[in-house]
Structure formats: structure tokens, C-alpha cells
Design a protein around this motif. Structure first.
Motif, PDB file in Angstrom:
ATOM      1  N   LEU A  25       0.646  -1.021  -0.100  1.00 52.87           N
ATOM      2  CA  LEU A  25      -0.001   0.039  -0.144  1.00 52.87           C
ATOM      3  C   LEU A  25       1.031   1.190  -0.047  1.00 52.87           C
ATOM      4  O   LEU A  25       0.381   2.402  -0.476  1.00 52.87           O
ATOM      5  N   LEU A  26       1.825   1.253   0.854  1.00 53.23           N
ATOM      6  CA  LEU A  26       2.626   2.513   1.049  1.00 53.23           C
ATOM      7  C   LEU A  26       3.889   2.592  -0.388  1.00 53.23           C
ATOM      8  O   LEU A  26       4.240   3.556  -0.427  1.00 53.23           O
ATOM      9  N   HIS A  27       4.137   1.417  -0.584  1.00 53.91           N
ATOM     10  CA  HIS A  27       5.306   1.395  -1.699  1.00 53.91           C
ATOM     11  C   HIS A  27       4.732   0.686  -2.965  1.00 53.91           C
ATOM     12  O   HIS A  27       5.389  -0.423  -3.124  1.00 53.91           O
ATOM     13  N   PRO A  28       3.702   0.996  -3.750  1.00 53.95           N
ATOM     14  CA  PRO A  28       3.342   0.174  -4.883  1.00 53.95           C
ATOM     15  C   PRO A  28       4.482  -0.316  -6.125  1.00 53.95           C
ATOM     16  O   PRO A  28       5.228   0.961  -6.073  1.00 53.95           O
ATOM     17  N   ASP A  29       4.354  -1.572  -6.414  1.00 51.56           N
ATOM     18  CA  ASP A  29       5.447  -1.526  -7.553  1.00 51.56           C
ATOM     19  C   ASP A  29       4.510  -1.750  -8.723  1.00 51.56           C
ATOM     20  O   ASP A  29       3.331  -1.609  -9.040  1.00 51.56           O
ATOM     21  N   ALA A  30       5.220  -2.052  -9.709  1.00 48.78           N
ATOM     22  CA  ALA A  30       4.566  -2.337 -11.253  1.00 48.78           C
ATOM     23  C   ALA A  30       3.387  -3.391 -11.149  1.00 48.78           C
ATOM     24  O   ALA A  30       2.445  -3.048 -11.745  1.00 48.78           O
ATOM     25  N   LEU A  31       3.435  -4.370 -10.435  1.00 50.23           N
ATOM     26  CA  LEU A  31       2.531  -5.211 -10.176  1.00 50.23           C
ATOM     27  C   LEU A  31       1.426  -4.603  -9.593  1.00 50.23           C
ATOM     28  O   LEU A  31       0.019  -4.738 -10.037  1.00 50.23           O
ATOM     29  N   SER A  32       1.454  -3.875  -8.446  1.00 49.53           N
ATOM     30  CA  SER A  32       0.515  -3.320  -7.848  1.00 49.53           C
ATOM     31  C   SER A  32      -0.335  -2.200  -8.766  1.00 49.53           C
ATOM     32  O   SER A  32      -1.415  -2.211  -8.765  1.00 49.53           O
ATOM     33  N   VAL A  33       0.460  -1.666  -9.768  1.00 46.81           N
ATOM     34  CA  VAL A  33      -0.180  -0.844 -10.616  1.00 46.81           C
ATOM     35  C   VAL A  33      -1.321  -1.349 -11.609  1.00 46.81           C
ATOM     36  O   VAL A  33      -2.338  -0.797 -11.920  1.00 46.81           O
ATOM     37  N   ARG A  34      -0.667  -2.491 -11.857  1.00 51.63           N
ATOM     38  CA  ARG A  34      -1.216  -3.515 -13.049  1.00 51.63           C
ATOM     39  C   ARG A  34      -2.630  -4.062 -12.258  1.00 51.63           C
ATOM     40  O   ARG A  34      -3.471  -3.839 -12.947  1.00 51.63           O
TER      41      ARG A  34
END
Length: 144
Positions: free
Chosen positions: A22-31
Motif C-alpha cells: 500500500l505504501l510502496h506500490p510496485d509495477a504489479l500493484s499498478v497493473r
């Protein structure tokens, strides 16, 4: 699936993983975020509306990290929608309007389900009649 069943260390690790994403979204979080916002409908307009509401609810910093689009008209629509929902909730909880709004909501849900050919609101179950808070001024019922 419940991390608490396996003990405190797993529950703590699961919580830390959720907070990290939640605090540090990565590319997978964006997808994943974009996929979930596009899931109900595939149109760009529906995605923009969902993204505007999500951005308003999670904040602009996380919205930027998730690469959610921002627009002033979208923000205004999202705020207006939340204001309408807040007002509706307050009216449903009032003694004067709670009962009629509960009846109206239930009637509209039945009409929508009949139009779709699915009738699950044919009648109220006896155990829900005594537990229902509709009309009592205490808010909406989970049966609606």
C-alpha cells in the motif's frame, strides 16, 4: 486463507506485506489496480470514473503511485457522488425518512432483479422481519 489461524508471526508478516504494497506500490500493484478498476466495465469513461473515486478515497499520493488519472471534473463528480451517498445514508437513518426509503430501496431492487430475471427478494424471511431496522430509524437493513 485466514492468516490469523496460523499464528501471530504469519499474521504479522501478512499485515506487513499489505502495508508495504500500500505504501510502496510496485509495477504489479499498478497493473492490479488498473485491472480491478477496469473489471466491471471495459469503457475508458467507466475506468476514469472509478479511478477518480479511488484517487479521492486513497489520496493523491497513493493515486500517483498507482498511476491513476487525475482530472478536475472527475474529482468534482467523485466528491458529488460521495456527498449524495452521505446524504442518503443520513436520511435512511432518520426516523421520518428511514422507513419509506427502505421500502423504496427494496422495491427498486426487486424491480431490477425482475428485469434481469432473478428474483431473490420474493418475500421477507420471518427471521429478518424482527431483526430489520427499516422504519425504526436505526438505519438500513442488511436484507435490502
Amino acid at each position: 486463507l485466514n492468516p490469523c489461524r496460523a499464528g501471530m508471526p504469519l499474521a504479522k508478516a501478512t499485515l506487513e506485506s499489505i502495508v508495504l504494497h500500500l505504501l510502496h506500490p510496485d509495477a504489479l500493484s499498478v497493473r492490479v489496480a488498473h485491472h480491478l478498476l477496469r473489471a466491471p466495465r471495459s469503457s475508458d469513461a467507466a475506468f476514469e470514473r472509478s479511478a477518480s473515486m479511488t484517487r479521492l478515497l486513497v489520496g493523491d499520493e497513493l493515486g500517483d503511485a498507482l498511476e491513476l488519472p487525475w482530472s478536475l471534473p472527475g474529482r468534482r463528480r467523485a466528491r458529488w457522488a460521495l456527498l449524495v451517498l452521505r446524504a442518503y445514508g443520513a436520511l435512511c437513518g432518520s426516523t421520518l425518512f428511514g422507513g419509506p426509503l427502505c421500502w423504496l430501496h427494496r422495491s427498486l431492487m426487486r424491480a431490477v432483479q425482475r428485469a434481469e430475471g432473478v428474483e431473490t427478494f420474493v418475500g421477507r424471511r420471518p427471521e429478518l422481519q424482527s431483526a430489520s431496522r427499516c422504519g425504526g430509524g436505526g438505519g438500513s437493513s442488511s436484507a435490502s
